[in-house]
Scaffold this motif. Structure first.
Motif, PDB file in Angstrom:
ATOM      1  N   LYS A  12       0.838  -1.198   0.000  1.00  0.00           N
ATOM      2  CA  LYS A  12       0.000   0.000   0.000  1.00  0.00           C
ATOM      3  C   LYS A  12       0.873   1.248   0.000  1.00  0.00           C
ATOM      4  O   LYS A  12       0.632   2.199  -0.735  1.00  0.00           O
ATOM      5  CB  LYS A  12      -0.860  -0.014   1.261  1.00  0.00           C
ATOM      6  CG  LYS A  12      -2.086  -0.855   1.097  1.00  0.00           C
ATOM      7  CD  LYS A  12      -3.176   0.022   0.614  1.00  0.00           C
ATOM      8  CE  LYS A  12      -4.229  -0.681  -0.150  1.00  0.00           C
ATOM      9  NZ  LYS A  12      -5.163   0.263  -0.752  1.00  0.00           N
TER      10      LYS A  12
ATOM     11  N   ALA B  32     -10.941  -5.447   1.519  1.00  0.00           N
ATOM     12  CA  ALA B  32     -11.397  -4.083   1.763  1.00  0.00           C
ATOM     13  C   ALA B  32     -10.374  -3.067   1.288  1.00  0.00           C
ATOM     14  O   ALA B  32     -10.728  -1.988   0.823  1.00  0.00           O
ATOM     15  CB  ALA B  32     -11.680  -3.893   3.251  1.00  0.00           C
ATOM     16  N   ILE B  33      -9.106  -3.393   1.418  1.00  0.00           N
ATOM     17  CA  ILE B  33      -8.098  -2.402   1.047  1.00  0.00           C
ATOM     18  C   ILE B  33      -7.547  -2.671  -0.354  1.00  0.00           C
ATOM     19  O   ILE B  33      -6.636  -1.986  -0.811  1.00  0.00           O
ATOM     20  CB  ILE B  33      -6.948  -2.323   2.071  1.00  0.00           C
ATOM     21  CG1 ILE B  33      -6.198  -3.647   2.182  1.00  0.00           C
ATOM     22  CG2 ILE B  33      -7.479  -1.894   3.427  1.00  0.00           C
ATOM     23  CD1 ILE B  33      -4.863  -3.505   2.900  1.00  0.00           C
ATOM     24  N   ALA B  34      -8.106  -3.675  -1.015  1.00  0.00           N
ATOM     25  CA  ALA B  34      -7.648  -3.953  -2.377  1.00  0.00           C
ATOM     26  C   ALA B  34      -8.114  -2.839  -3.301  1.00  0.00           C
ATOM     27  O   ALA B  34      -9.137  -2.217  -3.088  1.00  0.00           O
ATOM     28  CB  ALA B  34      -8.192  -5.298  -2.842  1.00  0.00           C
ATOM     29  N   ASP B  35      -7.334  -2.618  -4.344  1.00  0.00           N
ATOM     30  CA  ASP B  35      -7.737  -1.627  -5.335  1.00  0.00           C
ATOM     31  C   ASP B  35      -8.907  -2.122  -6.152  1.00  0.00           C
ATOM     32  O   ASP B  35      -9.693  -1.349  -6.667  1.00  0.00           O
ATOM     33  CB  ASP B  35      -6.566  -1.343  -6.288  1.00  0.00           C
ATOM     34  CG  ASP B  35      -5.417  -0.763  -5.525  1.00  0.00           C
ATOM     35  OD1 ASP B  35      -5.500   0.407  -5.165  1.00  0.00           O
ATOM     36  OD2 ASP B  35      -4.449  -1.500  -5.267  1.00  0.00           O
ATOM     37  N   GLU B  36      -8.955  -3.405  -6.304  1.00  0.00           N
ATOM     38  CA  GLU B  36     -10.028  -3.950  -7.113  1.00  0.00           C
ATOM     39  C   GLU B  36     -10.514  -5.229  -6.468  1.00  0.00           C
ATOM     40  O   GLU B  36      -9.728  -6.050  -5.992  1.00  0.00           O
ATOM     41  CB  GLU B  36      -9.529  -4.229  -8.543  1.00  0.00           C
ATOM     42  CG  GLU B  36     -10.636  -4.753  -9.429  1.00  0.00           C
ATOM     43  CD  GLU B  36     -10.338  -4.570 -10.912  1.00  0.00           C
ATOM     44  OE1 GLU B  36      -9.271  -4.002 -11.252  1.00  0.00           O
ATOM     45  OE2 GLU B  36     -11.176  -4.987 -11.725  1.00  0.00           O
ATOM     46  N   TRP B  37     -11.808  -5.361  -6.447  1.00  0.00           N
ATOM     47  CA  TRP B  37     -12.419  -6.567  -5.899  1.00  0.00           C
ATOM     48  C   TRP B  37     -13.130  -7.292  -7.019  1.00  0.00           C
ATOM     49  O   TRP B  37     -13.978  -6.721  -7.694  1.00  0.00           O
ATOM     50  CB  TRP B  37     -13.413  -6.193  -4.800  1.00  0.00           C
ATOM     51  CG  TRP B  37     -14.235  -7.346  -4.316  1.00  0.00           C
ATOM     52  CD1 TRP B  37     -13.787  -8.567  -3.916  1.00  0.00           C
ATOM     53  CD2 TRP B  37     -15.665  -7.387  -4.187  1.00  0.00           C
ATOM     54  NE1 TRP B  37     -14.843  -9.359  -3.544  1.00  0.00           N
ATOM     55  CE2 TRP B  37     -16.003  -8.664  -3.693  1.00  0.00           C
ATOM     56  CE3 TRP B  37     -16.686  -6.466  -4.428  1.00  0.00           C
ATOM     57  CZ2 TRP B  37     -17.325  -9.039  -3.453  1.00  0.00           C
ATOM     58  CZ3 TRP B  37     -17.998  -6.839  -4.180  1.00  0.00           C
ATOM     59  CH2 TRP B  37     -18.306  -8.115  -3.695  1.00  0.00           C
TER      60      TRP B  37
ATOM     61  N   GLY C  16       2.205   1.862  -3.268  1.00  0.00           N
ATOM     62  CA  GLY C  16       1.261   2.123  -4.349  1.00  0.00           C
ATOM     63  C   GLY C  16       1.144   0.989  -5.342  1.00  0.00           C
ATOM     64  O   GLY C  16       0.733   1.182  -6.476  1.00  0.00           O
ATOM     65  N   ALA C  17       1.496  -0.219  -4.918  1.00  0.00           N
ATOM     66  CA  ALA C  17       1.302  -1.366  -5.802  1.00  0.00           C
ATOM     67  C   ALA C  17      -0.180  -1.690  -5.876  1.00  0.00           C
ATOM     68  O   ALA C  17      -0.936  -1.376  -4.972  1.00  0.00           O
ATOM     69  CB  ALA C  17       2.079  -2.565  -5.262  1.00  0.00           C
ATOM     70  N   LYS C  18      -0.571  -2.314  -6.956  1.00  0.00           N
ATOM     71  CA  LYS C  18      -1.994  -2.645  -7.092  1.00  0.00           C
ATOM     72  C   LYS C  18      -2.296  -3.984  -6.435  1.00  0.00           C
ATOM     73  O   LYS C  18      -1.551  -4.950  -6.587  1.00  0.00           O
ATOM     74  CB  LYS C  18      -2.406  -2.686  -8.567  1.00  0.00           C
ATOM     75  CG  LYS C  18      -3.871  -3.090  -8.725  1.00  0.00           C
ATOM     76  CD  LYS C  18      -4.482  -2.693 -10.057  1.00  0.00           C
ATOM     77  CE  LYS C  18      -5.947  -3.166 -10.092  1.00  0.00           C
ATOM     78  NZ  LYS C  18      -6.661  -2.730 -11.277  1.00  0.00           N
TER      79      LYS C  18
END
Ligand code: MGD
Ligand code: MGD
Ligand code: SF4
Ligand code: SF4
Ligand code: SF4
Ligand code: SF4
Ligand code: SF4
Ligand code: MO
Lengths: 1005, 317, 261
Positions: free
Chosen positions: A203, A221-226, A206-208
């Motif tokens: 995080k 919850a903290i993933a960039d994409e679900w 800034g990795a995805k």
């Protein structure tokens, strides 16, 4: 009013945090973080993370922080218990240890004399399999396993049969360099603090992060994409990604030919005994097709195409080569036009192997490289994003985009570390080049009946991207990687002294390793390593109780269990399991004659034991967290650790009983029992015990000369690492070092471990590897093909007729996807049970045993069934309604709650919050029992068809998450009680007066 | 907000007590301050009134200590009058005893031959009236000074508290034995104050019904403009916060209770006061009934004052 | 006492990163664990093993769902018939005392039990003076005050004042228990009065916010809002070679590939 600067009370800003501080290892879960325990007046003042510790680096999770309340739990056991009432009623008499041990020794001694297999010894979530497995081997029973079979053996086996390592806690994303992390079905995992530390790092950089999960809880919850995938379809999703990558030619072929078996030639001989096996030369070396003028002298030129009788495959008596079938795609004329090629040992260097094309070997056999088969299979339109989108519940565009992002991260964001290294073939490289894409997966993949293949599909995806053990990608943690499959095979032959030839658990390399009788029927009570579940590397704890009750394949005398709540949340089909544990035969005798159980707390399971052996808490005993078991290493170091008594159990009475608790560490008890019944390895020649207790065993036991449970400070003066004679001061050295040992992987050895000279040598020196040969990663599994051939009627060991089709179907050497059994086998299933139901690990609670914890139970005193509001609307359910949930197997009554963070065809709940009334010394009306619930009542332990365990057909992994249900509003809506309810376990609840822990520390100041 | 009965009793009873004191003090001032034609407050009525108001105030204060975790330390509450309205209220409540007791002393010691300064009853009366008023204002300010509870911050809170004190004090005044001299005044006061109080209270209720919380859940989470919904509470069961601040009363019930309350504290007393004016002979009894009605109505109103007040912390739950 | 001291230069507080918090409750439990034996001991639990357990906690972790911001796209895999629309995200939110600059919880206190330290701005309760009137808890918009009916006094986050200055702890460990425990390192402690401190820089860099600033309490603690979710990397290229898998055998494109082993 600021002008009246007030006088402030005097505050002691530097109170003593404790009289003393001791370091040990947390045991509130399997992560095994280092802790510092502060003591004041002999009471625990505070437990904190140990900043020096490699696992947690000072952080501590909620469970670990609540260790105080676990240690002082009123549900602790305090004395051995002998059943007085009917089994399951929980009525016991307290007895002395001597009596307890002689009863147990009486049962066990008789069994060993008669037939050691009449003891089934199964252990749960413990971390002392290095001892327990060895003990079972000394006892001579094949019926031993730990909980891995119902936990995550798909992950372990999928990885070990593909990469020689695995996700789980045996590998980790490169937290420092990864640019793209995909989490597949991970809610918490065993590596809980390392994963959280790692996510924090990603995080910050800034990795995805992409979470593939039907439910969006914590990490998601903290993933960039679900990606809210439909359960059980990850394999398809992975194939679609692979399809896209192949289509776009975004694969790392150089990596593949260097580190994997992509170029190995697979024989094409449909119907033949060698079909699908690797082409080998006369020396048994696997061949590839090398093209172009060879730059150097060939090692064994000319011999390449000779078949050897010693080839590892089954005997090929009827192996007449056949022409390829007409429907096969047209292939390039073998060797023609590109005729410079030749068969060549695949492990040679300096060659240019072909990765596609069909080739004719000198002896006329036809063969294609592994990669050819891979590309052929996954380029098929059935795996295109459009084809899988609907089944997976993922828009095709999303799949295409994720594929592009993976390719972008892997190939456009390459990581280069200026670290020179030498590969296994002696070639020097100036830098380490990596593909910063990491995958991590856990039970969301594992706990399905198609989990083994799905896990392999993910590894295939990683390998195609060149993203295994490179900077930025998934990394092995020593002692992994291991040869593929790992060399230790399951023990099955009894020797003259009654011991088994090897520990009962191991890795099957082919049909010959199965633990079956002459007619191919299971020899183990759990049917592990049988034709039904051939690669069940961790055993199958989830089928023991049914089989022991049914006498299938034979009756046992004693079921000995340790630390597994098998009558509750560890069981599928919980109600019947309780029935089997208490069922009697026509003579009025229990069908499972004796049950010995070791627990530290008054769990649901203790009620079902005839003899309860009370364990200590984790702060009261010695333990070894051994590299021989489930190590705590990280990618840069090999680590092991100990636990040691921080306090003496005898000084830690229960709140309402001033007598000292008379409890013993189970490991010491096991050694004592072994000595009492004269087990080899545990007795001296004169019959006296060889080891004083477990601490003594940890220090002095040698598995092989110089190899013991702990790797640190070996040798007489503690000067040696990993191998060396026992050091009597070893435990003290661990204690002095904060409870752990850490051996750093040399810097040049930290990546490409499967083929890194420095690593392989280091690992061999430390005893992790028997030899320092490079490990070729297996896209294509010949082991699986051997089973398929057997099922097709080849070889000396063939499955009995009823298993043939199954073995032939599921032992595909390349990953496949199939509908999970529960969905596939129930007639009209999609209409009758349209929803998937899964559980999540709550981060703040460990399975069953968290609810006795006064602090943790406040966070979730009961659970709800979460469903999407649209799903509620579809079934006429309102938020917080009580509903009925039904599966093909059973029905429960629970309270629903709306949450939008779930895929609408999936419902979910927190795992193991529901408790049986009266268990864990909770009030009989505690919400855990009254309103909480388990999904387990809905989960059958056998498939809907009833022919096999509800498990993966390859590994026997319990398919917890295959569960399909239907929901409806409950009729008696006013009744706020969950169903089923069982008779409360007897006995008084804990003292429920306010808990004022800590008031005494304040008074002291 | 959780409607704690100790606090509701306290504010209602002490409100009535201070209201009565306001009237008694004012009448004493008028009567002994040399105003001609001032209503005649009999000494018996004054004595009964003082005793009754002291009783009410003291019962209220004692009841309020039941709300405290450490009642024995309540003396500490006088120390922070510079910032705390609760402290100020405590100080005022104690101060108010002085003129009340001074008046009572004057009354008990009263005999023509004993020379008390002539201004004594007037001054004590004036002081009593002012102190009582201020005490009630301080009580109201405890609530009106809390930004997290907008229903209590409302500008009508202090006037309503004062109106209730005056109204219930007036009703009690009318019910005093030997109070025929002020009976008419009390009845008139009730007849005027009852509709006035009802008007203020209706306006207050209408206002808080329209008044949103000063922040949204998005603001509470530092994400203004976003629309978060609760997925899981920190703990599945209730805690101090949800019990103390999370009390929510269904609107439906509130509307009914408001009508009942208004009927009790305004409607019925108004009718009884008018009847008392029409039937002076039954005045005392009618006003006693009015007093009971006002007090019951005030209890309902006070209960609603708590039960309908939303604390911003509920945004988190 | 409940008068506020002149604003201090040093403003100690927490910075909580909502972008990183996974909602694990470690901060909440470690807080309870340290403080139940600390200067605010005990953090009493009622009915600890019974129905309806309830206790004093200085830190509680909430979970929310955030509806998608209209502007944001690409989250949640939604937007297609294959999946229903999903909320954009699950948000975990730890809540404890913010050590406000204008803490009404202090000024309303009738006894002087509540105070704000002149030196560093930490807001504390002197339990020996507290009468348990609960008014301060009414005055706190953030729900940071926890009353114990058993103890009869008000309790609250101490900012671990008995850790952060504690000379019996090594310097590195002089931080609040919740900060030390947080497994994702989403919690940061420091001097928010010093613009050059690490926490102040973090706040500046990440746009740290006050909770409900309109109430005028001027919290010291700051929250870092979740970062905009990174959807597709702008640079991600479309497949270079589009291959028609219908035209078999597609695998042949690698036939001439010269690879070196
Ligand atoms: N529905 C559903 N069911 C599941 C799962 C799921 O995901 N969904 N997951 C499955 C998986 S993977 C697992 S691992 C199981 C785990 O489920 P359980 O086997 O219930 O695991 P635990 O709660 O870890 O502990 C088992 C026992 O260990 C005891 N114990 C704790 N500490 C000690 C100790 O120090 N010494 C001794 N001797 N005993 C101790 C506890 O009191 C408890 O009785 O649940 C399985 N069940
Ligand atoms: N705090 C805590 N930590 C633990 C434990 C605990 O009880 N508490 N237990 C330990 C044990 S024994 C184990 S085995 C590990 C397990 O660690 P995890 O595997 O992380 O735990 P689960 O909660 O079983 O997670 C399964 C996840 O997979 C998702 N899922 C279910 N089906 C599918 C699917 O088909 N596809 C995908 N992509 N996802 C799916 C679920 O929604 C869930 O989020 O955790 C260990 N760590
Ligand atoms: S993750 Fe938590 S419970 Fe597990 S070992 Fe680490 S601190 Fe203990
Ligand atoms: S958060 Fe609440 S308790 Fe803390 S200082 Fe601010 S107002 Fe006071
Ligand atoms: S509860 Fe205690 S700290 Fe809070 S306002 Fe009352 S006296 Fe002050
Ligand atoms: S600073 Fe200390 S008291 Fe405050 S929330 Fe963190 S751990 Fe709890
Ligand atoms: S410990 Fe950290 S990650 Fe866990 S809930 Fe607290 S702030 Fe969030
Ligand atoms: Mo597990």
């Amino acid at each position: 009013m600021r002008e009246h600067a007030p006088t402030e009370p005097a505050i002691d800003l530097s109170p003593s945090p404790g009289d003393e501080v001791k370091t040990t290892t947390c045991y509130m879960c399997a992560c095994r973080c280092g802790i510092k325990v502060w003591l004041t007046d002999g009471k625990i003042r505070y437990i904190q993370g140990n900043p020096e510790h490699p696992v947690n680096q000072g952080v501590l999770c909620a469970k670990g922080s609540a260790g105080i309340m676990q240690h002082y739990s009123p549900a602790r056991l305090s004395k051995p218990l002998l059943r007085v009432g009917e089994r399951g009623r929980g009525e016991f008499r307290e007895i002395e240890w001597d009596e307890a041990l002689s009863i147990a020794a009486g049962w066990l001694g008789a069994i060993r004399e008669r037939n050691p297999d009449e003891l089934a010894f199964f252990t749960g979530r413990d971390q002392s399999q290095a001892l327990t497995g060895w003990w079972a081997q000394q006892f001579g029973t094949v019926n031993y396993a730990a909980h891995g079979g119902f936990c995550s053996v798909n992950m372990a086996a999928g990885g070990l049969y593909t990469l020689g390592g695995s996700f789980w806690e045996f590998g980790e994303p490169d937290w420092e360099h990864s640019r793209y992390l995909m989490l597949w079905g991970v809610a918490e995992d065993h590596d809980s603090n390392p994963i959280k530390l790692g996510l924090g790092k990603l995080k910050a950089r800034g990795a995805k992060i992409v979470a593939v999960n039907p439910v969006r809880s914590g990490y998601g919850a903290i993933a960039d994409e679900w990606i809210g995938i439909r359960p059980g379809t990850d394999g398809l999703f992975a194939f679609a990604l692979i399809h896209e990558l192949l289509k776009a030619d975004k694969i790392d072929l150089e990596y593949l030919v260097r580190y994997t078996n992509a170029h190995w030639l697979v024989l094409r001989n449909p119907g033949g005994a060698d079909d699908g096996l690797f082409a080998r030369d006369g020396q048994g070396r696997v061949l590839c097709w090398a093209r172009g003028p060879h730059p150097g002298p060939l090692p064994q030129a000319g011999e390449g195409a000779q078949r050897s009788p010693s080839s590892a495959g089954p005997q090929a008596t009827d192996a007449a080569p056949r022409p390829s079938s007409p429907e096969e795609p047209p292939l390039p004329p073998a060797g023609e036009g590109r005729g410079e090629g030749r068969a060549h040992p695949a492990d040679a260097v300096g060659i240019s192997p072909a990765v596609v094309g069909e080739y004719v070997l000198a002896d006329g056999r036809r063969a294609v490289p592994v990669f050819h088969l891979v590309a052929e299979r996954y380029l098929d339109p059935q795996y295109s994003p459009d084809a899988v989108s609907e089944r997976c519940g993922i828009p095709a565009d999303t799949i295409r985009r994720i594929a592009r992002e993976l390719a972008h991260a892997a190939f456009e964001q390459t990581v280069r570390l200026p670290i020179a290294w030498t590969d296994a073939h002696g070639r020097e490289h100036a830098e380490m080049i990596g593909r910063p894409v990491s995958l991590h997966a856990m039970r969301g993949i594992s706990a399905h009946s198609n989990g083994f293949h799905t896990c392999r599909a993910l590894h295939l995806l990683q390998l195609l991207l060149g993203a295994v053990d490179t900077p930025g990608s998934f990394r092995y943690q020593p002692p992994y990687p291991k040869p593929i499959p790992p060399p230790n095979r399951p023990g099955k032959q009894r020797q003259s002294n009654g011991t088994l030839d090897a520990a009962p658990l191991g890795f099957v390399h082919g049909p010959e390793d199965l633990v079956v009788d002459a007619s191919g029927n299971p020899r183990r009570i759990d049917h592990a390593f049988s034709w039904a579940y051939p690669l069940s590397a961790h055993g199958m704890m989830h089928s023991v109780i049914r089989n022991a009750w049914a006498g299938d394949p034979y009756k046992i005398d004693t079921l000995m269990m340790f630390m597994a709540n098998m009558s509750w949340n560890s069981a599928m089909n919980t109600r019947q399991t309780m029935g089997w544990l208490t069922d009697k035969d026509d003579n009025g005798d229990y069908r499972i004659p004796h049950i010995i159980y070791a627990d530290a707390y008054a769990s649901e399971m203790t009620a079902y034991a005839d003899l309860v052996l009370p364990d200590t808490t984790y702060l009261e005993r010695f333990d070894a967290i051994s590299l021989l078991d489930r190590p705590i290493s990280d990618a840069d170091s090999a680590c092991d650790a100990i636990r040691h008594p921080i306090v003496d159990a005898a000084t830690q009475p229960l709140q309402d009983n001033p007598n000292p608790r008379d409890v013993r560490g189970f490991q010491s008890v096991l050694l004592d029992l072994g000595a009492r019944i004269g087990l080899p390895g545990m007795t001296l020649d004169d019959g006296s015990p060889r080891y004083r207790d477990y601490a003594d065993y940890i220090v002095r036991h040698e598995r092989a000369p110089g190899v013991g449970l702990l790797a640190g400070w070996r040798g007489e003066h503690g000067e040696l690492e990993a191998k060396g004679p026992p050091n009597p001061e070893q435990l003290q050295r661990y204690i002095d070092n904060g409870g752990f040992w850490r051996g750093h992987v040399p810097e040049a050895a930290r990546y490409y471990k499967m083929s890194n000279r420095a690593y392989l040598d280091w690992a061999q020196k430390l005893g992790f590897l028997g030899h320092a040969e490079p490990i070729a990663l297996q896209l294509y599994s010949e082991t699986l093909q051997k089973f398929r051939l057997a099922a097709q009627g080849h070889g000396a060991q063939q499955p009995p007729a009823q298993h043939r089709e199954r073995v032939a179907t599921y032992f595909d050497p390349l990953p496949i996807w199939y509908e999970p059994f529960e969905g596939a086998q129930v007639e009209d299933g999609a209409a009758r049970f349209p929803l998937s139901a899964v559980t999540q690990r709550p981060m703040f609670m460990y399975h069953a045993w968290g609810s006795q914890n006064a602090w943790l139970r406040q966070i979730a005193t009961r659970n709800y069934l979460y469903l999407h509001p649209d799903t509620g609307a579809r079934y006429g359910i309102d938020d917080e309604n009580w509903i009925e949930v039904e599966s093909h197997h059973g029905r429960i009554r629970v309270q629903a709650k709306f949450a939008g963070n779930v895929q609408p065809d999936t419902v979910w709940t927190w795992n193991a919050i529901g408790k049986r009334r009266g268990a864990w010394k909770l009030d009989k009306n505690a919400p855990e029992g009254r309103k909480g619930f388990l999904l387990n009542h809905l989960i059958s332990d056998i498939t809907p068809r009833g022919d096999y365990a509800n498990a993966d057909p390859v590994t026997g992994q319990a398919a917890w998450f295959d569960l399909r249900v239907i929901i409806r509003k409950a009729a008696d809506a006013g009744e706020e009680t969950s169903q089923p309810q069982f008779e409360p376990l007897p006995g008084p609840a804990a003292d429920d007066r306010p808990l004022r822990y800590g008031v005494e520390f304040r008074k002291r100041r | 907000m959780h409607p704690a009965f100790s606090v509701i009793f306290f504010t209602t009873l002490s409100g009535a007590g201070y209201g009565l004191m306001m009237w008694l003090g004012a009448l004493a001032l008028l009567q002994h301050g040399g105003l001609d034609g001032a209503p005649e407050l009999s000494l018996r009525a004054l004595g009964a009134g003082l005793l009754a108001s002291l009783l009410l105030v003291t019962a209220g204060l004692l009841s309020s200590t039941a709300h405290l975790g450490k009642p024995l330390r309540s003396w500490r509450a006088f120390s922070q009058w510079r910032t705390s309205w609760l402290s100020r209220e405590g100080v005022m409540a104690v101060l108010t005893y002085a003129p009340a007791l001074a008046l009572l002393a004057w009354l008990l010691a009263l005999s023509p031959e004993r020379a008390w300064p002539a201004a004594w009853p007037a001054l004590a009366g004036a002081a009593l009236s002012v102190c009582a008023l201020l005490t009630v204002a301080c009580t109201a300010m405890i609530y009106a000074s809390l930004p997290p509870i907008p229903a209590w911050r409302h500008p009508l809170v202090v006037p309503v508290y004062l109106a209730f004190a005056a109204l219930s004090g007036a009703a009690l005044l009318g019910a005093l034995p030997g109070g025929s001299g002020v009976g008419r005044v009390a009845a008139w006061a009730v007849a005027l104050l009852a509709p006035l109080t009802a008007l203020l209270k209706w306006r207050y209720w209408a206002a808080i019904d329209r008044q949103p919380l000063p922040a949204s859940r998005g603001d509470a989470l530092g994400l203004p403009g976003r629309q978060p919904s609760v997925f899981e509470r920190p703990h599945t069961e209730d805690n101090y916060l949800t019990r103390e601040m999370g009390y929510v009363l269904a609107r439906k019930h509130a509307a009914k209770l408001r009508r009942i309350g208004a009927g009790l504290f305004a409607g019925l007393p108004l009718a009884l006061a008018v009847a008392a004016l029409a039937l002076p002979a039954a005045g005392g009894a009618l006003m006693a009934a009015a007093a009971v009605s006002v007090l019951l109505g005030a209890l309902v109103e006070r209960w609603l004052f708590f039960a309908q007040a939303r604390h911003v912390v509920t945004l988190y739950y | 006492m409940t008068a506020l001291p002149p604003p201090s230069k040093k403003k100690l507080g927490l910075v909580i990163d909502l972008d990183t918090c996974v909602g694990c409750h470690a901060c909440a439990v470690s807080c309870k664990e340290w403080n139940t034996g600390g200067i605010a001991a005990p953090l009493t639990d009622e009915r600890p093993y019974g129905e309806d357990p309830s206790g004093v906690w200085f830190n509680r972790v909430h979970s929310y769902e955030l509806a998608a911001e209209p502007a944001s796209t690409g989250c949640g895999g939604g937007g297609d018939a294959a999946v229903a629309a999903q909320p954009a995200m699950t948000l975990h939110f730890p809540r404890s005392c913010l050590h406000c600059e204008e803490p009404a919880c202090v000024t309303v206190c009738p006894t002087g039990a509540s105070f704000k330290r002149a030196e560093d701005g930490i807001v504390l309760v002197d339990e020996d003076k507290c009468i348990g009137c609960k008014l301060c808890s009414w005055a706190c918009p953030y729900g940071a005050r926890e009353y114990s009916p058993v103890e009869g006094v008000m309790k609250k986050c101490t900012l671990c004042i008995d850790r952060i200055y504690n000379e019996n702890l090594s310097e590195a460990e002089r931080q609040p228990a919740c900060v030390q425990a947080c497994p994702t390192r989403a919690r940061h402690f420091g001097d928010l009065g010093d613009p050059d401190s690490a926490v102040s820089k973090l706040v500046a860099e990440r746009g740290g916010v006050d909770l409900m600033p309109q109430l005028g309490y001027r919290p010291t603690n700051k929250y870092l809002p979740p970062r905009p979710r990174r959807a597709e990397e702008a640079a991600a290229p479309a497949p270079q070679e589009t291959l028609d898998p219908q035209a078999l055998p597609g695998v042949l494109r690698w036939l001439d590939k010269v690879l070196s082993r």
